[in-house]
Design a protein around this motif. Sequence first.
Motif, PDB file in Angstrom:
ATOM      1  N   LYS A 178       0.833  -1.214   0.000  1.00  0.00           N
ATOM      2  CA  LYS A 178       0.000   0.000   0.000  1.00  0.00           C
ATOM      3  C   LYS A 178       0.859   1.253   0.000  1.00  0.00           C
ATOM      4  CE  LYS A 178      -3.764   2.219   2.579  1.00  0.00           C
ATOM      5  NZ  LYS A 178      -4.644   2.123   3.773  1.00  0.00           N
ATOM      6  N   THR A 179       1.940   1.250   0.782  1.00  0.00           N
ATOM      7  CA  THR A 179       2.819   2.417   0.863  1.00  0.00           C
ATOM      8  C   THR A 179       3.551   2.645  -0.454  1.00  0.00           C
ATOM      9  OG1 THR A 179       3.149   2.010   3.231  1.00  0.00           O
ATOM     10  CG2 THR A 179       4.719   3.473   2.152  1.00  0.00           C
ATOM     11  N   ILE A 180       4.032   1.589  -1.061  1.00  0.00           N
ATOM     12  CA  ILE A 180       4.707   1.714  -2.361  1.00  0.00           C
ATOM     13  C   ILE A 180       3.772   2.335  -3.394  1.00  0.00           C
ATOM     14  CG2 ILE A 180       5.321   0.291  -4.367  1.00  0.00           C
ATOM     15  CD1 ILE A 180       7.319  -1.134  -2.791  1.00  0.00           C
ATOM     16  N   ASN A 181       2.518   1.868  -3.427  1.00  0.00           N
ATOM     17  CA  ASN A 181       1.568   2.349  -4.439  1.00  0.00           C
ATOM     18  C   ASN A 181       1.065   3.758  -4.143  1.00  0.00           C
ATOM     19  OD1 ASN A 181       1.658  -0.031  -5.985  1.00  0.00           O
ATOM     20  ND2 ASN A 181       0.197  -1.038  -4.631  1.00  0.00           N
ATOM     21  N   ASN A 226      14.330  -5.108   7.442  1.00  0.00           N
ATOM     22  CA  ASN A 226      12.927  -4.753   7.215  1.00  0.00           C
ATOM     23  C   ASN A 226      12.839  -3.818   6.017  1.00  0.00           C
ATOM     24  OD1 ASN A 226      10.199  -4.185   7.418  1.00  0.00           O
ATOM     25  ND2 ASN A 226      10.410  -2.850   9.210  1.00  0.00           N
ATOM     26  N   VAL A 227      12.868  -4.376   4.825  1.00  0.00           N
ATOM     27  CA  VAL A 227      12.820  -3.544   3.617  1.00  0.00           C
ATOM     28  C   VAL A 227      12.089  -4.292   2.496  1.00  0.00           C
ATOM     29  CG1 VAL A 227      15.048  -4.344   2.685  1.00  0.00           C
ATOM     30  CG2 VAL A 227      14.209  -2.057   2.101  1.00  0.00           C
ATOM     31  N   PHE A 228      11.392  -3.529   1.662  1.00  0.00           N
ATOM     32  CA  PHE A 228      10.568  -4.080   0.586  1.00  0.00           C
ATOM     33  C   PHE A 228      10.711  -3.146  -0.602  1.00  0.00           C
ATOM     34  CE2 PHE A 228       6.484  -4.913  -1.544  1.00  0.00           C
ATOM     35  CZ  PHE A 228       6.382  -6.303  -1.449  1.00  0.00           C
ATOM     36  N   PHE A 229      10.962  -3.672  -1.800  1.00  0.00           N
ATOM     37  CA  PHE A 229      11.217  -2.790  -2.933  1.00  0.00           C
ATOM     38  C   PHE A 229      10.835  -3.417  -4.268  1.00  0.00           C
ATOM     39  CE2 PHE A 229      15.093  -5.000  -1.637  1.00  0.00           C
ATOM     40  CZ  PHE A 229      15.529  -5.598  -2.813  1.00  0.00           C
ATOM     41  N   LYS A 230      10.728  -2.564  -5.272  1.00  0.00           N
ATOM     42  CA  LYS A 230      10.442  -3.012  -6.628  1.00  0.00           C
ATOM     43  C   LYS A 230      11.689  -3.689  -7.207  1.00  0.00           C
ATOM     44  CE  LYS A 230       7.314   0.902  -7.511  1.00  0.00           C
ATOM     45  NZ  LYS A 230       7.151   2.166  -8.283  1.00  0.00           N
ATOM     46  N   TYR A 231      11.514  -4.865  -7.724  1.00  0.00           N
ATOM     47  CA  TYR A 231      12.672  -5.579  -8.269  1.00  0.00           C
ATOM     48  C   TYR A 231      13.280  -4.842  -9.456  1.00  0.00           C
ATOM     49  CZ  TYR A 231      15.375  -8.851 -11.003  1.00  0.00           C
ATOM     50  OH  TYR A 231      16.370  -9.429 -11.754  1.00  0.00           O
ATOM     51  N   SER A 232      12.462  -4.119 -10.220  1.00  0.00           N
ATOM     52  CA  SER A 232      12.938  -3.446 -11.436  1.00  0.00           C
ATOM     53  C   SER A 232      14.093  -2.493 -11.157  1.00  0.00           C
ATOM     54  CB  SER A 232      11.790  -2.685 -12.105  1.00  0.00           C
ATOM     55  OG  SER A 232      11.241  -1.730 -11.208  1.00  0.00           O
ATOM     56  N   ILE A 233      14.139  -1.888  -9.963  1.00  0.00           N
ATOM     57  CA  ILE A 233      15.214  -0.928  -9.672  1.00  0.00           C
ATOM     58  C   ILE A 233      16.563  -1.634  -9.535  1.00  0.00           C
ATOM     59  CG2 ILE A 233      13.601   0.660  -8.555  1.00  0.00           C
ATOM     60  CD1 ILE A 233      14.804  -0.189  -5.856  1.00  0.00           C
ATOM     61  N   ILE A 234      16.548  -2.887  -9.079  1.00  0.00           N
ATOM     62  CA  ILE A 234      17.783  -3.669  -8.982  1.00  0.00           C
ATOM     63  C   ILE A 234      18.174  -4.189 -10.352  1.00  0.00           C
ATOM     64  CG2 ILE A 234      18.917  -5.635  -7.887  1.00  0.00           C
ATOM     65  CD1 ILE A 234      18.152  -3.412  -5.957  1.00  0.00           C
ATOM     66  N   LYS A 235      17.191  -4.614 -11.105  1.00  0.00           N
ATOM     67  CA  LYS A 235      17.440  -5.161 -12.434  1.00  0.00           C
ATOM     68  C   LYS A 235      18.091  -4.121 -13.342  1.00  0.00           C
ATOM     69  CE  LYS A 235      15.096  -7.775 -16.072  1.00  0.00           C
ATOM     70  NZ  LYS A 235      13.787  -8.326 -16.529  1.00  0.00           N
ATOM     71  N   LYS A 236      17.633  -2.884 -13.245  1.00  0.00           N
ATOM     72  CA  LYS A 236      18.170  -1.816 -14.089  1.00  0.00           C
ATOM     73  C   LYS A 236      19.553  -1.372 -13.647  1.00  0.00           C
ATOM     74  CE  LYS A 236      13.645   0.051 -15.411  1.00  0.00           C
ATOM     75  NZ  LYS A 236      12.703   1.195 -15.274  1.00  0.00           N
ATOM     76  N   SER A 237      19.769  -1.340 -12.339  1.00  0.00           N
ATOM     77  CA  SER A 237      21.039  -0.821 -11.825  1.00  0.00           C
ATOM     78  C   SER A 237      22.149  -1.863 -11.813  1.00  0.00           C
ATOM     79  CB  SER A 237      20.846  -0.280 -10.401  1.00  0.00           C
ATOM     80  OG  SER A 237      20.592  -1.346  -9.498  1.00  0.00           O
ATOM     81  N   GLY A 238      21.767  -3.152 -11.662  1.00  0.00           N
ATOM     82  CA  GLY A 238      22.779  -4.210 -11.543  1.00  0.00           C
ATOM     83  C   GLY A 238      23.594  -4.110 -10.268  1.00  0.00           C
ATOM     84  N   TYR A 248      10.934   5.392   1.309  1.00  0.00           N
ATOM     85  CA  TYR A 248      10.053   5.930   2.340  1.00  0.00           C
ATOM     86  C   TYR A 248      10.035   5.024   3.568  1.00  0.00           C
ATOM     87  CZ  TYR A 248       8.034   9.647  -0.505  1.00  0.00           C
ATOM     88  OH  TYR A 248       7.858  10.790  -1.253  1.00  0.00           O
ATOM     89  N   TRP A 249      10.081   5.667   4.733  1.00  0.00           N
ATOM     90  CA  TRP A 249       9.914   4.997   6.022  1.00  0.00           C
ATOM     91  C   TRP A 249       8.469   5.160   6.460  1.00  0.00           C
ATOM     92  CZ3 TRP A 249       8.252   6.350  10.881  1.00  0.00           C
ATOM     93  CH2 TRP A 249       8.643   5.540  11.949  1.00  0.00           C
ATOM     94  N   SER A 250       7.837   4.068   6.865  1.00  0.00           N
ATOM     95  CA  SER A 250       6.458   4.115   7.349  1.00  0.00           C
ATOM     96  C   SER A 250       6.370   3.480   8.726  1.00  0.00           C
ATOM     97  CB  SER A 250       5.515   3.371   6.390  1.00  0.00           C
ATOM     98  OG  SER A 250       4.242   3.192   6.986  1.00  0.00           O
ATOM     99  N   LYS A 251       5.665   4.142   9.609  1.00  0.00           N
ATOM    100  CA  LYS A 251       5.488   3.641  10.973  1.00  0.00           C
ATOM    101  C   LYS A 251       4.732   2.318  10.992  1.00  0.00           C
ATOM    102  CE  LYS A 251       4.739   5.874  15.429  1.00  0.00           C
ATOM    103  NZ  LYS A 251       4.260   7.113  16.080  1.00  0.00           N
ATOM    104  N   LYS A 252       3.945   2.066   9.954  1.00  0.00           N
ATOM    105  CA  LYS A 252       3.094   0.877   9.919  1.00  0.00           C
ATOM    106  C   LYS A 252       3.807  -0.367   9.382  1.00  0.00           C
ATOM    107  CE  LYS A 252      -1.307   3.331   9.467  1.00  0.00           C
ATOM    108  NZ  LYS A 252      -2.544   3.490   8.659  1.00  0.00           N
TER     109      LYS A 252
END
Length: 303
Positions: free
Chosen positions: A111-114, A161-173, A203-207
């Motif tokens: 939800k936070t990512i979107n 404790n981290v969650f991210f879009k895989y595409s950012i790693i794929k592009k950066s290598g 972004y850091w979220s308290k939730k």
Amino acid sequence: MDNIILCICTYKRNNKLIDCLLSIKKLKLLKKFNIKILILDNTINFSSKNIIKNLKKKIGFKIFLKNEKRRGVVFARNACLDFINKENPKYVGFIDDDCILDPSWLINTTKTINSLNADIVTGPQHYNKDNISKNKINYTKFFEKNYKKKFLQVNWAATNNVFFKYSIIKKSGLKFDENLNKFGMGEDQLFFLQLSKLGKKIYWSKKISVTETIHAHRLNLNWLIIRSYRLGILGNYIDRKIHGDLFGLLMNYMKSIYFFLKFVFILFLPFKKDYFISLNNNLFRAIGKFLGPILFKKIKFLK
């Protein structure tokens, strides 16, 4: 359904790992996502192999179990990235093997990512205090970032404790820096600082919260002193990687002066509960940063 891989690097914490996996099973709206778990065992004897095999049926979702015999969290996390590259998920999460995820963790990360159009999201780490007496101090909390706001844009995240879009790693290598392997820390800070420098929004979220066990060796003031000192030393390397050799070195010495001035300032404050803790934290961080350019290559591997 969105494909998600949750990566857990583990080293001789099999009982905690089981608790972590069971907390994932209890996540709300789990069936709305295609969840896969990657467990990267960093022991030579692959100690979690049989335990996880027996647990797979009880968990009820796909678990990949890999072994990285080269000791060190950097090797383990890079092995995770190598595996993820073959799977090509939409999202990736890193959590520690002793983490218990909040039941709403998955809902709140997605939800936070979107809602914020973020690339990476992270949140607070709480501690289970059941295993320590009231007169003991959890020194780990002095290194954690806890903000008063519900949401805040930050420039790095920790891999507990981290969650991210895989595409950012794929592009950066991008990979975790092997030069920080011997420290046992700091590699995640540099990794996400580099992504932030590339324009990725964190972004850091308290939730978005997890709860970890307080480990006995972290209840000792010597642990805080050693960690502060080593953070100072590796901070020199991180500054130079992010800002270049000359400006990074200048920033490193400016921060060394800053921490020393904080130490001096605290000396003249009235005695409070965390007085000696703050003194040691700032003094040894200042010393570490001052000596960092000389001692970085000489520092020994942290087990």
